[in-house]
Write an enzyme that holds these catalytic residues in place. Structure first.
Site, mmCIF file in Angstrom:
data_model
loop_
_atom_site.group_PDB
_atom_site.id
_atom_site.type_symbol
_atom_site.label_atom_id
_atom_site.label_comp_id
_atom_site.label_asym_id
_atom_site.label_seq_id
_atom_site.Cartn_x
_atom_site.Cartn_y
_atom_site.Cartn_z
ATOM 1 C CB SER A 14 55.150 -3.344 25.988
ATOM 2 O OG SER A 14 55.166 -3.728 27.341
ATOM 3 C CE1 TYR A 18 59.826 -6.767 30.891
ATOM 4 C CE2 TYR A 18 57.636 -5.834 30.639
ATOM 5 C CZ TYR A 18 58.998 -5.676 30.719
ATOM 6 O OH TYR A 18 59.550 -4.416 30.635
ATOM 7 C CB THR A 66 61.923 -8.258 28.144
ATOM 8 O OG1 THR A 66 61.639 -7.633 26.890
ATOM 9 C CG2 THR A 66 62.728 -7.307 29.003
ATOM 10 C CE LYS A 89 64.036 -4.093 24.957
ATOM 11 N NZ LYS A 89 63.785 -3.744 26.352
ATOM 12 C CG HIS A 131 64.575 -2.367 30.685
ATOM 13 N ND1 HIS A 131 64.112 -3.639 30.512
ATOM 14 C CD2 HIS A 131 63.463 -1.596 30.775
ATOM 15 C CE1 HIS A 131 62.789 -3.644 30.529
ATOM 16 N NE2 HIS A 131 62.367 -2.413 30.671
#
Ligand code: FNR
Length: 391
Positions: A114, A138, A164, A260, A284
């Site tokens: 992440s 992100y 994402t 995603k 999510h």
């Protein structure tokens, strides 16, 4: 000191890991992992809808040899399974992301780090065995920093970029406020909870430092600590992004680009038009907008619409090898694990994640044998008795 290490051979399913994790973690961390947005209806539906999908038992079909390998993004994965991105996974076990990556890589499976991990890309690459490392990005307001992160991913040899898009703002998670994960008295409550979990406090609280968001340290410095992790996300994630802004990411990253957080056919078509190599059909894990469809319901139409143009992956609600087979039957080519691997990590560290992967493989093998399919690529709707309604 008893650090609450769980004996791996006493764990026989993913749900056992959840229980073991609950006993070992301070409440704020368990609730952060376990919880979803608002009333958690979508979270519950993810699990319930997937479970409700009936497999079609078939017999006498020569399934002596099973092939679980699957070719995705230029590599054969020994199972159609990847470890999905989990923010602050390194708080669940000492330097946890490196342990989970090692367990995945030992089996040749992809581990997705992440953006908001504790261990940086560099640390994971240095400490995990050599293997497929994916990086999740992100949408952050500071585009120059996003560019740096992409460069960092390339330098660390990340094989795929998982972008994402379902977090323009963090979902509202009541549990995080109630548990002390966020909110005014959070820090004090977290310390008190940690005192009641000496195994975790010793392993992670004391010896698992630094507790910082490793990838963000270059920009945040001392502010990359966890004091206001959720607040930082709310302040720095960018809700102004639109599909056309993604062109520059496609230009910057020439490896596999996987979007995603797709839950709608139109969005899936946008991703294909953008030139993405894959999507993850995902809500999510029910952590963003409550009341949206479960993945099991959304997946079939999306796979049908774009499955011939890009690789469709899926997550949310996967708790067993049977669930993996169900997702494949609904149209996914591969499945991300979320909470499942996080609980295994919390309960047993690297050995826990390795054990989980063994259990999931075993369960997949039984499901394939008794639905009469001998290879992953042959898993399709024909192994189901019916499809969930699309809602
Ligand atoms: C997540 N998820 C997530 N996704 C992402 O793209 N970046 C992230 O940093 C995180 N962080 C994160 C933390 C925690 C505690 C959870 C449970 C989930 C979402 C994750 O990748 C995945 O989509 C869901 O976990 C899938 O649902 P299940 O399988 O956990 O039900």
């Amino acid at each position: 000191m008893d650090d609450g290490v769980t004996r791996m051979d006493s764990i026989v399913s993913a749900s056992h890991f959840r229980e073991a994790a609950r006993r070992r973690l301070p409440r704020f961390l368990f609730d952060y992992a376990e919880g979803g947005a608002f009333d958690e209806q979508t979270l519950d539906a993810n699990v319930a809808d997937l479970r409700a999908i009936q497999l079609r038992q078939r017999v006498l079909r020569d399934v002596a040899e099973l092939d679980l390998g699957t070719h995705l993004f230029g590599r054969t994965h020994p199972l159609p399974v990847m470890l999905g991105p989990i923010g602050i996974g390194g708080m669940f076990r000492r330097r946890g992301e490196t342990l989970a990556a090692r367990a995945a890589h030992r089996r040749g499976l992809a581990f997705t780090l992440s953006t908001v991990s504790i261990c940086s890309l560099r640390e994971v690459r240095a400490l995990a065995a050599d293997g497929p490392l994916w990086f999740q990005l992100y949408v952050i307001r500071d585009r120059a920093f996003m560019r740096d992160l992409i460069e960092g991913a390339r330098a660390a040899g990340a094989e795929a970029l998982v972008f994402t898009v379902d977090m323009p703002t963090p979902g509202i998670r009541y549990r995080d406020v109630r548990s002390g994960m966020s909110g005014r008295y959070g820090p004090m409550r977290r310390v008190l909870q940690a005192m009641g979990r000496p195994g975790w406090a010793w392993d992670v609280g004391l010896h698992g430092r630094p507790h910082r968001l490793g990838n963000l340290e270059p920009v945040l410095g001392n502010a990359s600590g966890l004091d206001d992790y959720i607040g930082w996300m709310a302040a720095n994630f960018d809700p102004s992004i639109q599909w056309r802004d993604l062109g520059w990411i496609r230009e910057l990253w020439d490896g596999p680009l996987i979007i995603k957080g797709i839950l709608d056919v139109e969005d899936a078509r946008e991703a294909a038009a953008l030139g993405a190599d894959g999507i993850v059909v995902s809500n999510h894990g029910g952590r963003q907008l409550d009341g949206v469809s479960s993945t099991a319901r959304a997946l079939p139409a999306i796979a049908e619409a774009v499955g011939d143009r890009l690789t469709v992956l899926a997550d949310s609600g996967v708790r067993s090898g049977l669930d993996i087979v169900r997702m494949l039957a609904l149209g996914a080519r591969g499945v991300f694990l979320g909470r499942a691997w996080l609980y295994a990590l919390a309960a047993g560290g690297e050995a826990g994640v390795a054990r989980l992967l063994d259990l999931l493989e075993r369960e997949m093998r039984v499901a394939m044998t008794l639905t009469g399919v001998s290879k992953v690529s042959a898993i399709d709707r024909s192994i189901l008795t019916d499809l969930p309604d699309e809602r």
